[in-house]
Motif scaffolding. Structure first.
Motif, PDB file in Angstrom:
ATOM      1  N   UNK A  71      29.603 -12.052   1.897  1.00 12.44           N
ATOM      2  CA  UNK A  71      29.833 -10.856   2.709  1.00 12.44           C
ATOM      3  C   UNK A  71      31.104 -11.013   3.535  1.00 12.44           C
ATOM      4  N   UNK A  72      31.288 -12.191   4.126  1.00 14.47           N
ATOM      5  CA  UNK A  72      32.430 -12.435   5.000  1.00 14.47           C
ATOM      6  C   UNK A  72      33.467 -13.290   4.271  1.00 14.47           C
ATOM      7  N   UNK A  73      34.003 -12.737   3.220  1.00 15.21           N
ATOM      8  CA  UNK A  73      34.936 -13.461   2.350  1.00 15.21           C
ATOM      9  C   UNK A  73      36.168 -13.928   3.104  1.00 15.21           C
ATOM     10  N   UNK A  74      36.666 -13.114   4.003  1.00 14.67           N
ATOM     11  CA  UNK A  74      37.912 -13.426   4.718  1.00 14.67           C
ATOM     12  C   UNK A  74      37.668 -14.081   6.089  1.00 14.67           C
ATOM     13  N   UNK A  75      36.469 -14.554   6.351  1.00 15.60           N
ATOM     14  CA  UNK A  75      36.151 -15.162   7.655  1.00 15.60           C
ATOM     15  C   UNK A  75      37.069 -16.351   7.912  1.00 15.60           C
ATOM     16  N   UNK A  76      37.517 -16.476   9.158  1.00 14.54           N
ATOM     17  CA  UNK A  76      38.412 -17.561   9.550  1.00 14.54           C
ATOM     18  C   UNK A  76      37.797 -18.332  10.714  1.00 14.54           C
ATOM     19  N   UNK A  77      37.853 -19.667  10.616  1.00 13.36           N
ATOM     20  CA  UNK A  77      37.371 -20.540  11.678  1.00 13.36           C
ATOM     21  C   UNK A  77      38.571 -21.300  12.227  1.00 13.36           C
ATOM     22  N   UNK A  78      38.821 -21.164  13.516  1.00 13.70           N
ATOM     23  CA  UNK A  78      40.001 -21.789  14.122  1.00 13.70           C
ATOM     24  C   UNK A  78      39.608 -22.748  15.232  1.00 13.70           C
ATOM     25  N   UNK A  79      40.326 -23.857  15.303  1.00  8.25           N
ATOM     26  CA  UNK A  79      40.181 -24.814  16.391  1.00  8.25           C
ATOM     27  C   UNK A  79      41.128 -24.361  17.487  1.00  8.25           C
ATOM     28  N   UNK A  80      40.590 -23.984  18.646  1.00  8.52           N
ATOM     29  CA  UNK A  80      41.430 -23.501  19.744  1.00  8.52           C
ATOM     30  C   UNK A  80      42.104 -24.644  20.495  1.00  8.52           C
ATOM     31  N   UNK A  81      41.641 -25.856  20.261  1.00 10.81           N
ATOM     32  CA  UNK A  81      42.252 -27.102  20.711  1.00 10.81           C
ATOM     33  C   UNK A  81      42.297 -27.324  22.219  1.00 10.81           C
ATOM     34  N   UNK A  82      42.525 -26.304  23.026  1.00  9.96           N
ATOM     35  CA  UNK A  82      42.685 -26.504  24.459  1.00  9.96           C
ATOM     36  C   UNK A  82      41.340 -26.327  25.158  1.00  9.96           C
ATOM     37  N   UNK A  83      40.918 -27.369  25.861  1.00  8.33           N
ATOM     38  CA  UNK A  83      39.629 -27.301  26.538  1.00  8.33           C
ATOM     39  C   UNK A  83      39.579 -28.345  27.642  1.00  8.33           C
ATOM     40  N   UNK A  84      38.772 -28.086  28.655  1.00  3.73           N
ATOM     41  CA  UNK A  84      38.546 -29.086  29.699  1.00  3.73           C
ATOM     42  C   UNK A  84      37.430 -30.030  29.288  1.00  3.73           C
ATOM     43  N   UNK A  85      36.752 -29.709  28.197  1.00  3.12           N
ATOM     44  CA  UNK A  85      35.674 -30.534  27.664  1.00  3.12           C
ATOM     45  C   UNK A  85      36.258 -31.546  26.682  1.00  3.12           C
ATOM     46  N   UNK A  86      35.439 -32.499  26.267  1.00  3.52           N
ATOM     47  CA  UNK A  86      35.889 -33.408  25.216  1.00  3.52           C
ATOM     48  C   UNK A  86      35.693 -32.787  23.833  1.00  3.52           C
ATOM     49  N   UNK A  87      35.111 -31.571  23.789  1.00  8.06           N
ATOM     50  CA  UNK A  87      34.961 -30.808  22.551  1.00  8.06           C
ATOM     51  C   UNK A  87      35.938 -29.639  22.567  1.00  8.06           C
ATOM     52  N   UNK A  88      36.538 -29.360  21.437  1.00 13.80           N
ATOM     53  CA  UNK A  88      37.411 -28.187  21.310  1.00 13.80           C
ATOM     54  C   UNK A  88      36.564 -26.960  21.008  1.00 13.80           C
ATOM     55  N   UNK A  89      36.881 -25.832  21.631  1.00 10.17           N
ATOM     56  CA  UNK A  89      36.164 -24.612  21.274  1.00 10.17           C
ATOM     57  C   UNK A  89      36.633 -24.118  19.899  1.00 10.17           C
ATOM     58  N   UNK A  90      35.704 -23.554  19.151  1.00  8.21           N
ATOM     59  CA  UNK A  90      36.030 -22.993  17.849  1.00  8.21           C
ATOM     60  C   UNK A  90      35.875 -21.475  17.932  1.00  8.21           C
ATOM     61  N   UNK A  91      36.706 -20.779  17.188  1.00 10.98           N
ATOM     62  CA  UNK A  91      36.633 -19.320  17.144  1.00 10.98           C
ATOM     63  C   UNK A  91      36.387 -18.896  15.705  1.00 10.98           C
ATOM     64  N   UNK A  92      35.285 -18.194  15.490  1.00  8.24           N
ATOM     65  CA  UNK A  92      34.954 -17.679  14.171  1.00  8.24           C
ATOM     66  C   UNK A  92      35.246 -16.184  14.162  1.00  8.24           C
ATOM     67  N   UNK A  93      36.137 -15.774  13.266  1.00 13.68           N
ATOM     68  CA  UNK A  93      36.452 -14.355  13.106  1.00 13.68           C
ATOM     69  C   UNK A  93      35.845 -13.906  11.782  1.00 13.68           C
ATOM     70  N   UNK A  94      34.663 -13.279  11.842  1.00 16.36           N
ATOM     71  CA  UNK A  94      34.050 -12.815  10.593  1.00 16.36           C
ATOM     72  C   UNK A  94      34.727 -11.527  10.142  1.00 16.36           C
ATOM     73  N   UNK A  95      35.220 -11.513   8.937  1.00 15.16           N
ATOM     74  CA  UNK A  95      35.836 -10.326   8.364  1.00 15.16           C
ATOM     75  C   UNK A  95      35.043 -10.009   7.104  1.00 15.16           C
ATOM     76  N   UNK A  96      34.351  -8.882   7.121  1.00 18.76           N
ATOM     77  CA  UNK A  96      33.502  -8.544   5.975  1.00 18.76           C
ATOM     78  C   UNK A  96      34.195  -7.556   5.062  1.00 18.76           C
TER      79      UNK A  96
END
Length: 190
Positions: A71-96
């Motif tokens: 369904x979400x063939x063009x979905x993109x997952x990006x590493x936002x890299x900048x964070x105050x945590x030791x984990x990077x936030x990820x952004x999922x852009x679902x494109x259906x």
């Protein structure tokens, strides 16, 4: 998950136990889950930044079923890299891919949830169309809900415009007593 899918998911420190990697891969296979491709920096967690013991690991990921990826063939997952945590936030852009080719797009109105008939329509579509695909059921359901919603709730745009017109007319008619209170308050401030 605090686990890696392969040795390339970890940089620095001791090697990750191969048996853990294989078990994690096996679970994902059994559950029909796919590791979505991560755009941007490969690693999502770190410890000891700038030190000799600096470790970076791809711990954070998006796992998607095959049906989601269809369904979400063009979905993109990006590493936002900048964070105050030791984990990077990820952004999922679902494109259906578009599910309906009609000229009018279906829009679900949250107000419908207050009416029990909405739930009945959905249940009826699902139970009476057992041989249909998920996509076909969604199309049938959306068409019935759109027709029902128009009959039951009328045109929201018309109702909203009417409310705006009433508010505008009320706003233009200020009460004489209100004007006295405001003018007294202004005089007291002066």
């Amino acid at each position: 998950m605090n686990n890696v899918l392969n040795e390339e998911d970890k940089k620095g420190g001791r090697p990750y136990p191969i048996w853990l990697i294989r078990c994690f891969q096996s679970v994902l296979d059994d559950c029909d889950l796919n590791d979505m491709e991560l755009q941007g920096y490969r690693y999502t967690w770190e410890r000891g930044h700038g030190k000799d013991q600096w470790i970076e690991v791809k711990l954070d990921r998006a796992l998607a079923s095959s049906s989601f990826l269809q369904v979400f063939i063009e979905a993109k997952l990006s590493n936002l890299e900048v964070s105050t945590s030791d984990h990077s936030p990820l952004l999922l852009k679902p494109v259906s891919i578009p599910m309906m080719t009609t000229g009018r797009r279906f829009k679900f109105e949250n107000a419908w949830l207050r009416d029990p008939m909405c739930g009945e329509i959905v249940k009826d579509v699902w139970s009476s169309n057992s041989g249909k695909t998920l996509k076909e059921k969604i199309v049938i359901c959306s068409e019935l809900l759109m027709k029902w919603g128009k009959e039951i709730t009328g045109s929201f745009r018309t109702r909203i415009n009417e409310c705006k017109r009433i508010m505008k007319s009320v706003k233009a008619k200020r009460d004489a007593k209100f004007d006295q209170i405001i003018s007294r308050g202004v005089q007291e401030v002066d």
